[in-house]
Design a protein around this motif. Structure first.
Motif, mmCIF file in Angstrom:
data_model
loop_
_atom_site.group_PDB
_atom_site.id
_atom_site.type_symbol
_atom_site.label_atom_id
_atom_site.label_comp_id
_atom_site.label_asym_id
_atom_site.label_seq_id
_atom_site.Cartn_x
_atom_site.Cartn_y
_atom_site.Cartn_z
ATOM 1 N N GLY A 29 -20.815 -8.059 14.159
ATOM 2 C CA GLY A 29 -21.402 -6.871 14.765
ATOM 3 C C GLY A 29 -22.917 -6.847 14.781
ATOM 4 N N LEU A 30 -23.562 -7.923 14.311
ATOM 5 C CA LEU A 30 -25.023 -7.906 14.170
ATOM 6 C C LEU A 30 -25.755 -7.652 15.484
ATOM 7 C CD1 LEU A 30 -25.829 -10.783 11.628
ATOM 8 C CD2 LEU A 30 -26.322 -8.346 11.372
ATOM 9 N N THR A 31 -25.253 -8.211 16.580
ATOM 10 C CA THR A 31 -25.981 -8.091 17.849
ATOM 11 C C THR A 31 -25.686 -6.794 18.596
ATOM 12 O OG1 THR A 31 -24.227 -9.255 19.039
ATOM 13 C CG2 THR A 31 -26.028 -10.598 18.141
ATOM 14 N N ILE A 32 -24.736 -5.981 18.086
ATOM 15 C CA ILE A 32 -24.320 -4.791 18.839
ATOM 16 C C ILE A 32 -24.286 -3.541 17.954
ATOM 17 C CG2 ILE A 32 -23.039 -5.978 20.646
ATOM 18 C CD1 ILE A 32 -20.490 -5.526 18.981
ATOM 19 N N VAL A 75 -20.760 -17.320 14.871
ATOM 20 C CA VAL A 75 -22.023 -17.387 15.610
ATOM 21 C C VAL A 75 -21.761 -17.197 17.104
ATOM 22 C CG1 VAL A 75 -23.984 -18.853 16.221
ATOM 23 C CG2 VAL A 75 -23.109 -18.863 13.870
ATOM 24 N N ILE A 76 -20.733 -17.877 17.611
ATOM 25 C CA ILE A 76 -20.383 -17.728 19.022
ATOM 26 C C ILE A 76 -19.899 -16.302 19.302
ATOM 27 C CG2 ILE A 76 -18.783 -18.495 20.829
ATOM 28 C CD1 ILE A 76 -18.799 -21.259 19.477
ATOM 29 N N GLY A 77 -19.071 -15.784 18.400
ATOM 30 C CA GLY A 77 -18.478 -14.472 18.609
ATOM 31 C C GLY A 77 -19.487 -13.345 18.695
ATOM 32 N N LYS A 78 -20.527 -13.398 17.854
ATOM 33 C CA LYS A 78 -21.486 -12.280 17.878
ATOM 34 C C LYS A 78 -22.259 -12.238 19.197
ATOM 35 C CE LYS A 78 -25.590 -14.326 15.703
ATOM 36 N NZ LYS A 78 -26.506 -14.294 14.554
ATOM 37 N N TRP A 79 -22.430 -13.421 19.834
ATOM 38 C CA TRP A 79 -23.110 -13.428 21.124
ATOM 39 C C TRP A 79 -22.167 -13.081 22.264
ATOM 40 C CZ3 TRP A 79 -27.969 -12.698 21.090
ATOM 41 C CH2 TRP A 79 -28.757 -13.210 20.063
ATOM 42 N N ILE A 80 -20.876 -13.409 22.112
ATOM 43 C CA ILE A 80 -19.898 -12.942 23.090
ATOM 44 C C ILE A 80 -19.881 -11.416 23.097
ATOM 45 C CG2 ILE A 80 -17.427 -12.787 23.585
ATOM 46 C CD1 ILE A 80 -17.134 -15.665 22.665
ATOM 47 N N ALA A 81 -19.933 -10.834 21.891
ATOM 48 C CA ALA A 81 -19.942 -9.372 21.783
ATOM 49 C C ALA A 81 -21.167 -8.766 22.469
ATOM 50 C CB ALA A 81 -19.909 -8.965 20.311
ATOM 51 N N ARG A 82 -22.294 -9.435 22.357
ATOM 52 C CA ARG A 82 -23.537 -8.908 22.916
ATOM 53 C C ARG A 82 -23.514 -8.901 24.435
ATOM 54 N NH1 ARG A 82 -28.253 -6.006 21.782
ATOM 55 N NH2 ARG A 82 -29.642 -6.370 23.540
ATOM 56 N N GLY A 83 -22.854 -9.887 25.019
ATOM 57 C CA GLY A 83 -22.897 -10.007 26.474
ATOM 58 C C GLY A 83 -24.104 -10.817 26.888
ATOM 59 N N GLY A 84 -24.701 -10.507 28.024
ATOM 60 C CA GLY A 84 -25.820 -11.301 28.524
ATOM 61 C C GLY A 84 -25.332 -12.381 29.460
ATOM 62 N N ASP A 85 -26.253 -12.968 30.195
ATOM 63 C CA ASP A 85 -25.900 -13.904 31.262
ATOM 64 C C ASP A 85 -26.237 -15.357 30.953
ATOM 65 O OD1 ASP A 85 -25.157 -11.688 32.866
ATOM 66 O OD2 ASP A 85 -27.250 -11.385 33.436
ATOM 67 N N ILE A 86 -27.032 -15.598 29.907
ATOM 68 C CA ILE A 86 -27.533 -16.955 29.635
ATOM 69 C C ILE A 86 -27.272 -17.285 28.174
ATOM 70 C CG2 ILE A 86 -29.579 -18.432 29.575
ATOM 71 C CD1 ILE A 86 -30.744 -16.404 31.730
ATOM 72 N N VAL A 87 -26.720 -18.470 27.919
ATOM 73 C CA VAL A 87 -26.412 -18.896 26.564
ATOM 74 C C VAL A 87 -27.052 -20.262 26.306
ATOM 75 C CG1 VAL A 87 -24.590 -19.557 24.947
ATOM 76 C CG2 VAL A 87 -24.225 -17.659 26.535
ATOM 77 N N ILE A 88 -27.807 -20.363 25.217
ATOM 78 C CA ILE A 88 -28.339 -21.650 24.760
ATOM 79 C C ILE A 88 -27.542 -22.040 23.518
ATOM 80 C CG2 ILE A 88 -30.360 -22.910 23.939
ATOM 81 C CD1 ILE A 88 -32.089 -20.781 25.336
ATOM 82 N N ALA A 89 -26.831 -23.156 23.587
ATOM 83 C CA ALA A 89 -25.983 -23.620 22.483
ATOM 84 C C ALA A 89 -26.553 -24.926 21.933
ATOM 85 C CB ALA A 89 -24.547 -23.818 22.952
ATOM 86 N N GLU A 90 -26.973 -24.889 20.681
ATOM 87 C CA GLU A 90 -27.622 -26.030 20.043
ATOM 88 C C GLU A 90 -26.645 -26.667 19.039
ATOM 89 O OE1 GLU A 90 -32.081 -26.542 18.346
ATOM 90 O OE2 GLU A 90 -30.815 -25.205 17.167
ATOM 91 N N ASP A 91 -26.130 -27.859 19.367
ATOM 92 C CA ASP A 91 -25.179 -28.576 18.507
ATOM 93 C C ASP A 91 -24.047 -27.657 18.036
ATOM 94 O OD1 ASP A 91 -25.213 -31.273 18.169
ATOM 95 O OD2 ASP A 91 -26.776 -31.301 16.662
#
Length: 495
Positions: free
Chosen positions: A355-358, A407-423
């Motif tokens: 829930g950190l991003t939302i 890590v992936i889940g918290k950004w899925i929750a946030r939404g947004g249109d662009i994802v940078i995935a590092e390793d």
């Protein structure tokens, strides 16, 4: 190879609600590389912690050269010439490369203090052993994650151990560095050193190891000679069922307009004239060797560092990204390779991390709508198949693959249109890798633009629509999917 340097006998370790290790036994001989493999959660990390004195076993015994030892802490392990190369970095960021390598063992100067010249010379000799060009006087905080992993490896070698334990040592290294490291390990093996090697890269395990012990659910499934195994048989032992090679992670999809564009961006002394674009529904990879500065470009796009020239556009509009806050507001998500240091708050629970991003979404008049927040977190746990005892379990208690899913889940929750995935699959097992790639493909399916960095070129070729190559801070290659070739891409690494 008749002398047992290390014997682990009937080790058991239980935590509240789970038995992490149950009657685990194996041995390591002089001049042998003995690999430990298993899926995330199999008990490998707990076993390594017991062998390094970080965790006391509930029962069982450890012997070094036939003598029982009580490894009460890592200093006792070092005194018994047993050294561990950690997967998760434990470096002092404000000290230099050389100071980190020889921390606690610095050569004394004639008038007291440290002999800095001797320290740098000794560090340079160790770095030369694994063919790495790295300035010994450079502060560790200025290094990329890959370079910091090299420092961690050199620090373990500096103690000149008899037993050396590698915990995912190549997770952040490119193919060239992996080759150099494996050559060093062969040399150490030839000198009579005993090496315990943990890696999720099974091809690498079959290449370097003499024997393999497989763990599953905290128990030893079996120990086999590598000569009697192939990758399919090894995976079958790990997962407890017949393994059939999966299909490519690539999935063709409809692409939309340009979501992210960098136009001739540069940062003095780091990278220059970098241009790229990523469309909605597209996955674009950036490949390159250690020091190519692709990580610096990704972090500049996320606003974590500044650029001196050029511009970044989001959906066609100029976006002055002066901080990660600006990037997040513009709809950009960043999944860092260092999940424990940058991607998670380890002392917090699974639910709170998700829930950190939302948080603002569930806040009202200074109060948190916990029921709605937990419902959202539970949806993500199910969607990403996160294995946890519940939302209240601490993130620090999960395996690496499950931490990465958070890590992936918290950004899925946030939404947004662009994802940078590092390793995104750094240090995770074959099953978790599949689930992580499926999640990333799902983001592209939803129309998100994905910029991907990974040290594993084959995984990049499997997943991406296009691949850019960087060398010495510049773009040196651009490949459409139909032109993908490991040889052609690698040729651009040194262009």
């Amino acid at each position: 190879m008749n002398v047992s340097l290390l014997e682990v006998q009937s080790i058991r370790k239980a935590f509240p609600g789970v038995v992490a290790l149950a009657d685990v036994t194996f041995n390591l001989k002089a001049g042998e590389v003995h690999a430990l493999v298993g899926e995330n959660g199999a008990g490998k990390s707990t076993l390594l912690s017991v062998m390094n004195g970080l965790i006391a076993p509930d029962s069982g015994e450890i012997r070094i050269e036939g003598q029982p030892v009580v490894l009460s802490d890592p200093t006792v392990a070092l005194a018994n010439r047993l050294s561990l190369v950690h997967q998760e970095l434990v470096l002092c960021p404000n000290l230099s490369v050389a100071q980190n390598i020889f921390l606690g063992r610095e050569p004394a100067a004639r008038l007291g203090g440290n002999n800095r010249a001797a320290l740098n010379r000794m560090a340079r000799e160790l770095l030369d052993e694994i063919h790495v060009s790295l300035d010994p006087s450079r502060p560790v905080c200025e290094l990329s994650l890959n370079e910091q992993q090299i420092v961690e490896i050199c620090r373990a070698l500096a103690s000149r151990p008899k037993v050396l334990i590698f915990d995912e040592p190549t997770a952040s290294l490119n193919d060239d560095q992996v080759g150099h490291l494996l050559a060093v390990i062969r040399k150490l093996k030839a000198s009579g050193l005993g090496i315990v090697y943990v890696s999720h890269r099974l091809g690498e395990v079959l290449d370097i190891a003499d024997r393999v012990t497989v763990l599953r659910d905290g128990r030893v499934v079996g120990t086999r000679d590598v000569a009697d195994l192939d990758e399919t048989a090894l995976v079958s032992m790990m997962v407890g069922r017949e393994h059939k090679p999966g299909q490519s992670a690539y999935k063709e999809r409809r692409q939309g307009s340009v979501a992210l564009e960098a136009k001739a961006i540069g940062k003095a002394g780091v990278f220059d004239d970098v241009s790229l674009e990523v469309r909605a529904g597209e996955i674009v990879g950036i490949a390159g060797l250690l020091g190519c500065q692709r990580e610096a470009v990704a972090r500049a796009i996320f606003g974590a560092s500044s650029i001196d020239r050029g511009e970044i556009r989001v959906h066609g509009k100029r976006a002055p990204l002066r901080s990660p806050r600006d990037a997040i507001a513009a709809g950009i998500a960043f999944m860092p390779a260092d999940r424990k240091g940058e991607g998670l708050v380890l002392p917090m629970s699974v639910g709170d991390n998700l829930g950190l991003t939302i948080l603002r979404r569930f806040g009202r008049l200074g109060f948190l709508k916990r029921r709605q927040k937990n419902a959202s977190a539970n949806d993500l746990v199910r969607k990403l198949a996160i294995k946890a005892s519940g939302l209240s379990q601490l993130a620090s208690q999960l395996s690496g693959g499950n931490q990465q899913k958070i890590v992936i889940g918290k950004w899925i929750a946030r939404g947004g249109d662009i994802v940078i995935a590092e390793d995104p699959t750094r240090g995770v097992d074959v099953g978790a890798k599949f689930e992580i790639w499926r999640a990333i493909q799902g983001l592209a399916d939803e129309g998100k633009a994905v910029l991907l960095l990974t040290t594993e070129l084959q995984e990049m070729m499997d997943a991406c629509d296009r691949i850019l190559v960087m060398s010495r801070g510049r773009i040196t290659g651009h490949f459409q999917r139909e032109d993908f070739s490991a040889e052609a891409i690698a040729h651009c690494f040194v262009a």
